[in-house]
Design an enzyme around this catalytic site. Structure first.
Site, PDB file in Angstrom:
ATOM      1  N   LYS A  41      30.092  37.415  53.717  1.00  0.00           N
ATOM      2  CA  LYS A  41      31.518  37.758  53.791  1.00  0.00           C
ATOM      3  C   LYS A  41      31.616  38.874  54.824  1.00  0.00           C
ATOM      4  CE  LYS A  41      35.221  39.816  50.958  1.00  0.00           C
ATOM      5  NZ  LYS A  41      35.675  40.135  49.588  1.00  0.00           N
ATOM      6  N   GLU A  81      38.456  42.169  53.635  1.00  0.00           N
ATOM      7  CA  GLU A  81      38.598  43.123  52.529  1.00  0.00           C
ATOM      8  C   GLU A  81      37.602  44.272  52.640  1.00  0.00           C
ATOM      9  OE1 GLU A  81      38.403  40.555  49.050  1.00  0.00           O
ATOM     10  OE2 GLU A  81      40.529  40.104  49.264  1.00  0.00           O
ATOM     11  N   ASP A 141      44.263  32.304  47.779  1.00  0.00           N
ATOM     12  CA  ASP A 141      43.168  32.877  47.003  1.00  0.00           C
ATOM     13  C   ASP A 141      43.077  32.345  45.580  1.00  0.00           C
ATOM     14  OD1 ASP A 141      41.065  34.407  46.320  1.00  0.00           O
ATOM     15  OD2 ASP A 141      42.010  36.347  46.641  1.00  0.00           O
ATOM     16  N   GLU A 177      39.564  34.216  37.550  1.00  0.00           N
ATOM     17  CA  GLU A 177      40.182  35.475  37.975  1.00  0.00           C
ATOM     18  C   GLU A 177      41.704  35.426  37.873  1.00  0.00           C
ATOM     19  OE1 GLU A 177      39.195  36.643  41.981  1.00  0.00           O
ATOM     20  OE2 GLU A 177      40.591  38.323  41.954  1.00  0.00           O
ATOM     21  N   TRP A 229      48.862  42.418  49.880  1.00  0.00           N
ATOM     22  CA  TRP A 229      48.411  42.503  48.490  1.00  0.00           C
ATOM     23  C   TRP A 229      49.582  42.741  47.542  1.00  0.00           C
ATOM     24  CZ3 TRP A 229      43.231  45.823  48.825  1.00  0.00           C
ATOM     25  CH2 TRP A 229      42.232  45.021  49.413  1.00  0.00           C
TER      26      TRP A 229
HETATM   27  C1  BDP Z   1      39.396  37.800  45.696  1.00  0.00           C
HETATM   28  C2  BDP Z   1      38.840  38.712  44.646  1.00  0.00           C
HETATM   29  C3  BDP Z   1      37.826  39.675  45.209  1.00  0.00           C
HETATM   30  C4  BDP Z   1      36.781  38.908  46.005  1.00  0.00           C
HETATM   31  C5  BDP Z   1      37.464  38.062  47.056  1.00  0.00           C
HETATM   32  C6  BDP Z   1      36.495  37.186  47.845  1.00  0.00           C
HETATM   33  O1  BDP Z   1      39.901  39.434  44.061  1.00  0.00           O
HETATM   34  O2  BDP Z   1      37.253  40.383  44.122  1.00  0.00           O
HETATM   35  O3  BDP Z   1      35.873  39.777  46.581  1.00  0.00           O
HETATM   36  O4  BDP Z   1      38.375  37.198  46.444  1.00  0.00           O
HETATM   37  O5  BDP Z   1      36.497  35.991  47.609  1.00  0.00           O
HETATM   38  O6  BDP Z   1      40.074  36.768  45.046  1.00  0.00           O
HETATM   39  O7  BDP Z   1      35.770  37.679  48.690  1.00  0.00           O
END
Ligand code: BDP
Length: 717
Positions: free
Chosen positions: A297, A301, A375, A403, A552
Site C-alpha cells: 500500500k 492514507e 471503500d 468494517e 473522509w
Molecule cells: C479502509 C480502512 C483502513 C484501511 C484501508 C485500506 O478504514 O483501516 O487501512 O481501508 O484498505 O477501509 O488500506
C-alpha cells in the site's frame, strides 16, 4: 439464589473452534454404514508431507464421521479403499483412464471418482500433484459431511484463479486493524520457537477451501517485519503452512531501506535502493524458498511510496517486482490510492492514476483493486478499473472482515455481495466480460491471476467472532476457487457442515443468510448511499460527520440539501460514469435506467420525485430503512424457530447478537432518517415507528475503545 428464581444452567454446546471441519458422526446408522462400506481404509501412493496431511485428515475426519477407525492400507484395487495418487506415483491412477481429465485440471485440480473402475472399485482421488490430492481429500470429506451420495461420484474440479489469498491486517503488536474477533493469531513474540497448534488448524481450514496464500500482516506496514529476526519468525510460519499448499506473502513498507537506517532514501530509481531490495529478496528466499511476494500500500492514507520522490506507482511496483523476479515471487501493488489534495471525485482517482500506466507493469506485478471504487461499502458499483487495464493483471480485493457492515456483531452473509461483483459485466470486450473473467485472466489471456480477501480471523475461540462470520471466510475461499458457484449452494454447504444436515434447519437458515446482505444495505446505506458511517471507527451511523479531510466526511458522499439527496456522478456532475464502458455508462447515466439500488450513488434526486414504486424519494428512503429493521426482526424470528436444531451455546450466542443487531439497525434507521429529514423537511410516513432517541442523541453518542481502530486511539468517535 432467591427462592423461585430459575436454577442457574451451565450451557452445553460448541465453542465454534472446529469451524466447518467438525466431522460429527453421521446420525443415521444406515447412511453411516453405506458410507463405511465405500470408505473403510486409505491407500496412498507416494510420500510427502502434503500426502501425509491428506491421509491424516481423511483418517481423522472419516473416523469421526463414520464412528470407526479408518486404517492406512496398501491394497487399493477394491471397494472400501480410498486411493490417493498421481500418474507419477500410482499405477492404478495411470491405468484408470483419467489422463485426459487430469491434463485439464492443472497443478491444483483433482478428480474424485469411481467411474472408470466400476462400482466394485475403490474411490479414487487423482491429481497431478499432492496438493491436488489434498484438495480432493477435503472434497471427499465435504461430500460425506453434507451427506452427498458417493456411489457414483465423478467430480472434476480445478481452481479458476491461481492465487487465492487471505490478507491479514495484523500488526506486530498483536492488534488487528479492522479486526473484530480478538487479537492477531500470530504470536510474534514467541515465534519462531513456539508454534501454536492453532497455526495448523488455520492451515487446514484454508486448505479445505483451496486458499493457497496468506499475507500475514497489515497493509499499513511496519518496516521491522523485513528485518532478519522477524523474517525467521515468518519462515517458521511458512514451514507450518507449506504441507497445506499455503505460501506466505508479506506486506512491505516502501520506505523500509530508509526507515531501517540502511540508506538515506527509498527512491525507486536510486541504484542503491534497487540493490537493497535485491539483497532483501535474496535473504527472504534463503529462509523461505517458496515465498509468495510482497503486498504494497503506497501513497495512500499516509503510507510512504514512490510519489514521495516524484516517481510513479509503476516505478515502485517494478522496483519490487524486479527484485523478486529471479525467485519467482510477485508484487501485488494496491490500487486503493486517493488523495485529499486532489480535487477530483475520490471515485475517479485510482482510475486516473493507473490507467495511463497500463502495459508498463512487470510480468510478475499485479494491481490489487477493491471491489468498488470507494471503500468496501455494503453496496458499491463495480470498480471502473476492472476491464480498463487489459495489459495489467488485476487482483480483486474483497473485505471479509465487516468494517462497514456491522463488525462481527451483525449477521451478514457476504456470498451475495461477492457474487454481485464477480458477475458484474464490464463490457470490456463486449457483453459477458464479467469481473470474474477479468480476474481469472481469461478475458485478456493472462497466465497468472489472483484474488484476495481481507481476513476476519482473530484469536477468539470461534475464529471470526460471530458464529455466522466464518461463513464469509468460507464463501470467499469457495468463490476464489470457483467464482461460478452460487451463494445459495455455498451457504447450504457451510450450514450443513457447521450446524446440521436436518432439512428443517437448512432451508430456513439458508434463506436467513441470503436475505441478510440486503437487510444491512437497507438499514445502513439504501439506494446507493455510501460512506455515511461514524468517524474513524466506522461503527454506527454518522451522516453528519463533516470535520476533517473532505473525502473522509459524509456530506462529500451523500450531498443532501434542501433539493434532494445523492451524488451527481453523471456528465453534469463529477462525470465518474465516463470511466465505465459505454454500455455501463448509458445504464447509469439515465435515472430511468440506473438500477435503483445505486440511484443515489450516481444521481442527485429531488426529495419529492417519484421512484419506480410510486413513492417519492423521501418516502422510499424511509421505506428502505424501516424494511431493513423489519428484516432483522424476521431474522430473529427465524432463528427462534431454528434454535432447537442447534446446541445451546451457539443458539444463545446468535440470539444475543441478533438482539444487538436489531438495536443497531434501529439506531441506523433513526439517526439517518432524522438527519435526512432536516433536509427534506417532510414528515415521517404515517406508519413509521417512533424513533427511540432524538437526532441530537445519536450525533453526540460517543463510543470508546471500539475494536479494530488503527492504534486504538482513545475517545475518537
Ligand atoms: C479502509 C480502512 C483502513 C484501511 C484501508 C485500506 O478504514 O483501516 O487501512 O481501508 O484498505 O477501509 O488500506
Amino acid at each position: 439464589m432467591t427462592v423461585g428464581s430459575p436454577a442457574p444452567r451451565i450451557l452445553q454446546g460448541e465453542d465454534g473452534y472446529r469451524l466447518w471441519l467438525r466431522y460429527d458422526r453421521v446420525p443415521d446408522e444406515a447412511t453411516r454404514s453405506k458410507y463405511a462400506s465405500l470408505l473403510s481404509h486409505v491407500v496412498m501412493s507416494g510420500n510427502s508431507d502434503t500426502l501425509s496431511v491428506a491421509g491424516a485428515e481423511l483418517q481423522h475426519g472419516l473416523g469421526l464421521l463414520l464412528g470407526q477407525a479408518i486404517p492406512l492400507a496398501t491394497h487399493a484395487a477394491q471397494a472400501g479403499a480410498i486411493h490417493l495418487g498421481t500418474p507419477d506415483s500410482s499405477e492404478l491412477i495411470r491405468e484408470a483412464g483419467l489422463q485426459e481429465t487430469l491434463n485439464a485440471v492443472g497443478a491444483e485440480g483433482y478428480v474424485l471418482t469411481r467411474a472408470k473402475l466400476g462400482l466394485q472399485g475403490p474411490v479414487i482421488i487423482a491429481a497431478n500433484t499432492d496438493i491436488g490430492l489434498l484438495y480432493g481429500a477435503f472434497a471427499l470429506l465435504r461430500s460425506v459431511q453434507t451427506l452427498s451420495p458417493i456411489e457414483h461420484v465423478h467430480h472434476v474440479s480445478a481452481p479458476r484463479i491461481r492465487r487465492r489469498l487471505l490478507n491479514h491486517w495484523d500488526n506486530l503488536d498483536g492488534t488487528v486493524e479492522r479486526g473484530y474477533a480478538g487479537f492477531s493469531l500470530w504470536d510474534w513474540y514467541k515465534l519462531p520457537d513456539y508454534l501454536s497448534p492453532r497455526y495448523t488448524d488455520y492451515a487446514r481450514a484454508n486448505a479445505s477451501l483451496g486458499i493457497n496464500g496468506t499475507v500475514l500482516t497489515n497493509v499499513n506496514a511496519h518496516a521491522l517485519l523485513l528485518t532478519l529476526p522477524y523474517l525467521r519468525k515468518v519462515a517458521a510460519l511458512a514451514q507450518v503452512f507449506r504441507p497445506y499448499g499455503i505460501r506466505v506473502y508479506l506486506s512491505a513498507r516502501f520506505s523500509a531501506p530508509l526507515e531501517l537506517g540502511d540508506l538515506p532514501t527509498a527512491d525507486p530509481l536510486d541504484v542503491n535502493v534497487r540493490k537493497w531490495w535485491q539483497t532483501k529478496a535474496q535473504q527472504i528466499y534463503d529462509l523461505i524458498p517458496d515465498f509468495g511476494g510482497f503486498l504494497v500500500k503506497a501513497n495512500s492514507e499516509g503510507q510512504p511510496g514512490p510519489h514521495d520522490y516524484k516517481r510513479r506507482h509503476v516505478d515502485g511496483a517494478n522496483l519490487l517486482a524486479q527484485a523478486l523476479q529471479p525467485y519467482g515471487g510477485v508484487v501485488i501493488w494496491r490500487a486503493f490510492v486517493y488523495d485529499s489534495a486532489v480535487s477530483e471525485d475520490r471515485h475517479k482517482q485510482a482510475y486516473l492514476e493507473f490507467v495511463p500506466q497500463d502495459g508498463e507493469f512487470e510480468d510478475n506485478a499485479f494491481l490489487q483493486v477493491k471491489n468498488g471504487p470507494i471503500d468496501f461499502q455494503p453496496r458499491e458499483p463495480v470498480h471502473p478499473l476492472f476491464g480498463a487495464m487489459p495489459e495489467t493483471k488485476l487482483f480483486l480485493e474483497f473485505q471479509i472482515t465487516q468494517e462497514y457492515l456491522g463488525n462481527a456483531t451483525h449477521l451478514v452473509y457476504l456470498g451475495p455481495l461477492f457474487k454481485e461483483t464477480l458477475g458484474a459485466d464490464t463490457y470490456a470486450r463486449g457483453p459477458g466480460s464479467t469481473v470474474a473473467k477479468v480476474v481469472d485472466g481469461s478475458l485478456e489471456g493472462h497466465s497468472d491471476s489472483g484474488i484476495a480477501g481481507v481476513s476476519n480471523i482473530g484469536s477468539e475461540v470461534n475464529w471470526c467472532g460471530h458464529p455466522f462470520a466464518a461463513a464469509n471466510w468460507y464463501a470467499f475461499g469457495r468463490l476464489a476457487w470457483d467464482p461460478a458457484l452460487s451463494a445459495e449452494a455455498i451457504a447450504e454447504e457451510w450450514l450443513r457442515m457447521t450446524f446440521s444436515n436436518d432439512e428443517r434447519f437448512v432451508e430456513p437458515a439458508r434463506s436467513l443468510m441470503l436475505s441478510s446482505r440486503e437487510a444491512v444495505v437497507d438499514y445502513m446505506t439504501p439506494l446507493g448511499l455510501h460512506h455515511i458511517m461514524a468517524w474513524d471507527h466506522h461503527q454506527g451511523p454518522g451522516p453528519w460527520v463533516d470535520q476533517g479531510r473532505p473525502d473522509w466526511t459524509s456530506p462529500y458522499y451523500h450531498r443532501a440539501d434542501l433539493v434532494g439527496l445523492g451524488a451527481n456522478r453523471t456528465r453534469s456532475g463529477t462525470n465518474a460514469i465516463e470511466q465505465y464502458a459505454p454500455e455501463v455508462q448509458a445504464c447509469y447515466a439515465d435515472p430511468a435506467t440506473c438500477p435503483e439500488e445505486l440511484i443515489l450513488w450516481f444521481h442527485h434526486v429531488p426529495w419529492r420525485q417519484n421512484l419506480k414504486s410510486g413513492r417519492s424519494l423521501w418516502q422510499e428512503v424511509c421505506f428502505h430503512y424501516a424494511r431493513g429493521v423489519g428484516a432483522v426482526r424476521s431474522m430473529q424470528n427465524t432463528w427462534e424457530s431454528l434454535a432447537r436444531y442447534v446446541d445451546d451455546k451457539r443458539a444463545l450466542h446468535v440470539r444475543s447478537l441478533l438482539r444487538v443487531q436489531e438495536k443497531e439497525a434501529c439506531a441506523w434507521r433513526d439517526a439517518c432518517v432524522q438527519y435526512f429529514q432536516t433536509f427534506s423537511q417532510l414528515p415521517l410516513p404515517e406508519d413509521y415507528e417512533e424513533p427511540e432517541h432524538s437526532l441530537e442523541y445519536y450525533r453526540t453518542l460517543t463510543r470508546y475503545y471500539v475494536p479494530g481502530i488503527p492504534e486504538r486511539r482513545f475517545g475518537r468517535v
